[in-house]
Design an enzyme around this catalytic site. Structure first.
Site, PDB file in Angstrom:
ATOM      1  N   GLU A 236       0.874  -1.166   0.000  1.00 15.94           N
ATOM      2  CA  GLU A 236       0.000   0.000   0.000  1.00 15.94           C
ATOM      3  C   GLU A 236       0.917   1.224   0.000  1.00 15.94           C
ATOM      4  OE1 GLU A 236      -2.791   0.330   3.271  1.00 15.94           O
ATOM      5  OE2 GLU A 236      -3.414   2.308   2.569  1.00 15.94           O
TER       6      GLU A 236
ATOM      7  N   ARG B  47       5.014 -12.899   9.700  1.00 15.00           N
ATOM      8  CA  ARG B  47       5.727 -11.681   9.343  1.00 15.00           C
ATOM      9  C   ARG B  47       7.054 -11.627  10.066  1.00 15.00           C
ATOM     10  NH1 ARG B  47       1.808  -7.682   9.128  1.00 15.00           N
ATOM     11  NH2 ARG B  47       3.264  -5.987   9.409  1.00 15.00           N
TER      12      ARG B  47
ATOM     13  N   LYS C  68       3.833   0.690  10.090  1.00 14.63           N
ATOM     14  CA  LYS C  68       3.960   1.918   9.290  1.00 14.63           C
ATOM     15  C   LYS C  68       3.400   3.115  10.033  1.00 14.63           C
ATOM     16  CE  LYS C  68       2.850   0.123   5.070  1.00 14.63           C
ATOM     17  NZ  LYS C  68       2.465   0.151   3.673  1.00 14.63           N
TER      18      LYS C  68
HETATM   19  P1  ATP Z   1       0.968  -2.031   8.374  1.00 15.51           P
HETATM   20  O1  ATP Z   1       2.316  -1.741   8.948  1.00 15.51           O
HETATM   21  O2  ATP Z   1       0.051  -0.882   8.447  1.00 15.51           O
HETATM   22  O3  ATP Z   1       0.397  -3.350   8.831  1.00 15.51           O
HETATM   23  P2  ATP Z   1       1.811  -3.335   6.022  1.00 15.51           P
HETATM   24  O4  ATP Z   1       3.220  -3.361   6.485  1.00 15.51           O
HETATM   25  O5  ATP Z   1       0.980  -4.557   6.032  1.00 15.51           O
HETATM   26  O6  ATP Z   1       1.099  -2.195   6.816  1.00 15.51           O
HETATM   27  P3  ATP Z   1       1.489  -3.267   3.150  1.00 15.51           P
HETATM   28  O7  ATP Z   1       1.960  -2.210   2.239  1.00 15.51           O
HETATM   29  O8  ATP Z   1       0.065  -3.617   3.119  1.00 15.51           O
HETATM   30  O9  ATP Z   1       1.842  -2.703   4.577  1.00 15.51           O
HETATM   31  O10 ATP Z   1       2.377  -4.553   2.973  1.00 15.51           O
HETATM   32  C1  ATP Z   1       2.684  -5.089   1.708  1.00 15.51           C
HETATM   33  C2  ATP Z   1       3.012  -6.542   1.831  1.00 15.51           C
HETATM   34  O11 ATP Z   1       4.117  -6.744   2.702  1.00 15.51           O
HETATM   35  C3  ATP Z   1       1.856  -7.317   2.393  1.00 15.51           C
HETATM   36  O12 ATP Z   1       1.702  -8.505   1.645  1.00 15.51           O
HETATM   37  C4  ATP Z   1       2.268  -7.625   3.795  1.00 15.51           C
HETATM   38  O13 ATP Z   1       1.709  -8.831   4.240  1.00 15.51           O
HETATM   39  C5  ATP Z   1       3.789  -7.704   3.680  1.00 15.51           C
HETATM   40  N1  ATP Z   1       4.418  -7.344   4.948  1.00 15.51           N
HETATM   41  C6  ATP Z   1       4.210  -6.229   5.660  1.00 15.51           C
HETATM   42  N2  ATP Z   1       4.907  -6.254   6.806  1.00 15.51           N
HETATM   43  C7  ATP Z   1       5.586  -7.412   6.818  1.00 15.51           C
HETATM   44  C8  ATP Z   1       6.486  -8.045   7.741  1.00 15.51           C
HETATM   45  N3  ATP Z   1       6.839  -7.462   8.884  1.00 15.51           N
HETATM   46  N4  ATP Z   1       6.989  -9.257   7.410  1.00 15.51           N
HETATM   47  C9  ATP Z   1       6.656  -9.844   6.258  1.00 15.51           C
HETATM   48  N5  ATP Z   1       5.814  -9.322   5.350  1.00 15.51           N
HETATM   49  C10 ATP Z   1       5.281  -8.118   5.618  1.00 15.51           C
END
Ligand code: ATP
Ligand code: MG
Length: 584
Positions: free
Chosen positions: A58, A284, A294
């Site tokens: 996003e 994650r 974020k």
């Molecule tokens: P927020 O921090 O608000 O939860 P987000 O990190 O999920 O947001 P996105 O831009 O939606 O932000 O993430 C893009 C992709 O990266 C998604 O598929 C998400 O599952 C993956 N992702 C995000 N954070 C992690 C993490 N810590 N480890 C592994 N994958 C991640």
């Protein structure tokens, strides 16, 4: 203390890390199985099959190291199985999304070493199709316009133990729903006054199946579609359908979406989509001493706790890059931690180890004096300059040598001298002989102090028969110091970075506080008047070096002609491990 750990958490440390060449993780096993079946089908005359994954950020912030794990998994699988990985911006929330983030995300993925080729998409490209499919659901009696406020929707939803309550608008006729939805799109109703909801089951044990919201009214200018729309699809509705449009085979996401999977499948089953992607969830990445949300990273930036998204203390890819991390080290970490189904917290020290392993092989060695102390070699001829050839990298003979000038007045590290040293101090002290790296053996003969009694300067004699640093009689001092010739030195500012948080889990804090109470007040120490060997004069932003005995450093983009700035990327050894060992 309030603990806000999500669920049970195991810690992965260097010792547990899997060696490269490990057996495939559970997602790769699934993909391999699916590819195997498809090949068998094809042999029987079935259609072709190619693995398609996607990375769906996003654009509401910069990418962080958690995203790197998802990127390496999605792009890695596509590469290993001869498929492709789309980059898809999940831009369904215009109030928080910006072009700056779109640009930074592309730059960071490329920097990590991955490429989406022509396959860059935006969920907003599908707004028209998504709208038509919403109309399809209404026609089938599977969606309705609801006038409850968002608070009421929440109240009606029920809890894990109680079923929800039907909205009073649930039984609107298809005609009325079609009319209201068209008018929502047409801008007739105020923001937040109505939603379109799927009609599934208000008593479903899975709360995401209790008539989830598909569309909301929101007047915000979208970074791509401008003011074309005043209704926007929700993530859960947009995501799977975007996957289907792009023919994604394996839609890989993080564990928090596991409970949404039935909804993902419900949409695919109830819509005339062109493909049937499947969702798989993995754990994650979490890191000690780090926040990866974020929302928090944005707060640190917008409230000035750090200098920006690429502040070298930020766990963003832009921050790591500016700090001097290599993309290889981040990929190595992702490989080491593997892909699992349970959440865990990875030790930041493991990332630092990956980085040291990489930099040790490639970073050229240089001499830099952080806190200079002047040394005058009393018996060295005034005005004479000698050049010594020093190894660029003892780990890599092909890196060659460089010339380092030597003269009568030098700088050494202030902490390499003690007037009254304790027993095990082998460096400079009156009467003691030490080696100046690659140059000569010198002996301290005197100390000059300033008015306040501070040591201002050392007097030494040099044994001119020890040129190159080896004595003909074979004697060898215990200490070898780095040095810089005063007349040739390049002045520099060095920024010594440390962990942004001093607590292993920054999300653990006393009642009434928040994670910011755990910020490390010493995460940045700026040193000015540092003295670098002259070969560093031409360093460009992004160039990485090992400053002998001091750590790995990277030239910062703040460097200007005559004002060189270096960031300390990481120390040579894990000083935190030593500190913790001492306090045990
Ligand atoms: P927020 O921090 O608000 O939860 P987000 O990190 O999920 O947001 P996105 O831009 O939606 O932000 O993430 C893009 C992709 O990266 C998604 O598929 C998400 O599952 C993956 N992702 C995000 N954070 C992690 C993490 N810590 N480890 C592994 N994958 C991640
Ligand atoms: Mg997300």
């Amino acid at each position: 203390m309030t603990t806000r750990d999500p669920g049970s958490v195991d810690k992965v440390t260097a010792g547990d890390a899997k060696a490269p060449g490990r057996s495939p993780d559970f997602i790769r096993e699934i993909v391999a199985h699916d590819v195997g079946e498809a090949v068998a089908e094809a042999e029987k005359g079935g259609g072709g099959y190619a693995v398609r994954t996607r990375f769906p950020p996003e654009p509401n912030g910069y990418l962080h190291i958690g995203h790197a794990k998802s990127i390496c998994l999605n792009f890695g699988i596509a590469k290993e199985f001869g498929g492709r990985c789309n980059l898809r911006f999940d831009d369904t929330n215009p109030s928080k999304e910006e072009q700056e983030y779109v640009d930074s995300i592309m730059e960071d993925i490329r920097w990590l070493g991955w490429d989406w080729g022509e396959h860059r998409y935006f969920a907003s490209d599908y707004f028209g199709q998504l709208y038509d499919w919403a109309v399809h659901l209404i026609r089938e009696g599977k969606a309705y316009v609801c006038d409850l406020t968002s608070d009421e929707v929440r109240q009606y939803r029920g809890t894990l133990t109680e079923p929800g309550k039907a909205s009073p608008y649930r039984d609107r006729s298809v005609e009325e729903n079609l009319d209201l939805f068209a008018r929502m799109k047409g801008g007739e109703f105020p923001d937040g006054s109505r939603t379109l909801r799927a009609k599934i089951d208000m008593a479903h044990p899975n709360i995401s199946m209790r008539d989830p919201v598909l569309y909301r009214i929101l007047r915000a200018t979208h970074h791509r579609t401008g003011d074309d729309w005043c209704i926007y699809p929700m993530y859960d509705y947009a995501h799977g359908q975007s996957d289907a449009i792009e023919g994604i085979t394996h839609s890989i996401c993080t564990l928090e979406f596991e409970a949404h999977r039935p909804l993902y499948e419900w949409f695919i089953e109830n819509l005339p989509v062109p493909a049937r992607p499947r969702q798989y969830e993995f754990a994650r990445l979490n890191l000690t001493y780090t926040v990866l949300s974020k929302r928090k990273l944005l707060e640190l930036v917008s409230k000035g706790y750090v200098s920006g998204w690429d502040d070298p203390r930020m766990p963003t890819l832009a921050g790591f890059r500016r700090r001097g991390y290599t993309p290889e080290s981040i990929r190595a970490l992702c490989d080491k931690v593997g892909v699992a189904k349970t959440n865990s917290v990875v030790d930041l020290a493991l990332l630092e180890e990956c980085l040291r392993d990489d930099l040790n092989k490639r970073a050229l060695r240089r001499m830099a004096v952080l806190r200079p102390l002047k040394v005058v070699l009393e018996n060295y001829p005034e005005g004479q300059v000698e050049e010594f050839d020093l190894n660029n990298n003892p780990e890599d003979p092909s890196a060659g040598t460089r010339k380092v000038p030597f003269s009568k007045v030098l700088y050494v590290e202030r902490e390499d001298f003690m007037e009254d040293p304790p027993k095990k101090f082998f460096r400079l002290t009156p009467g003691r002989e030490v080696r100046l790296r690659g140059a000569y053996l010198v002996t301290c003969t005197g100390v000059v102090k300033d008015a306040s009694g501070e040591v201002a300067e050392l007097r030494c004699t040099v044994d001119l028969s020890t040129k190159g640093g080896t004595a003909p009689d074979g004697r060898s001092p215990k200490a070898t110091l780095h040095w810089v010739s005063a007349a040739h030195a390049v002045d520099a500012e060095l920024r010594l970075y440390d962990r942004l948080f001093r607590a292993e889990n920054p999300d653990k804090y006393p009642e009434g506080q928040d994670y910011k109470v755990n910020l490390n007040p010493e995460s940045l120490v700026t040193l000015t008047g540092c003295k670098l060997e002259p070969s560093l004069a031409g360093a460009k932003p992004g160039d990485r070096f090992q400053f002998e005995r001091q750590g790995y450093f990277c030239c910062d983009r703040d460097s200007k002609d005559g004002a060189t700035v270096f960031n300390r990327t990481v120390t040579l050894k894990d000083s935190w491990a030593r500190m913790q060992a001492r306090s045990r």
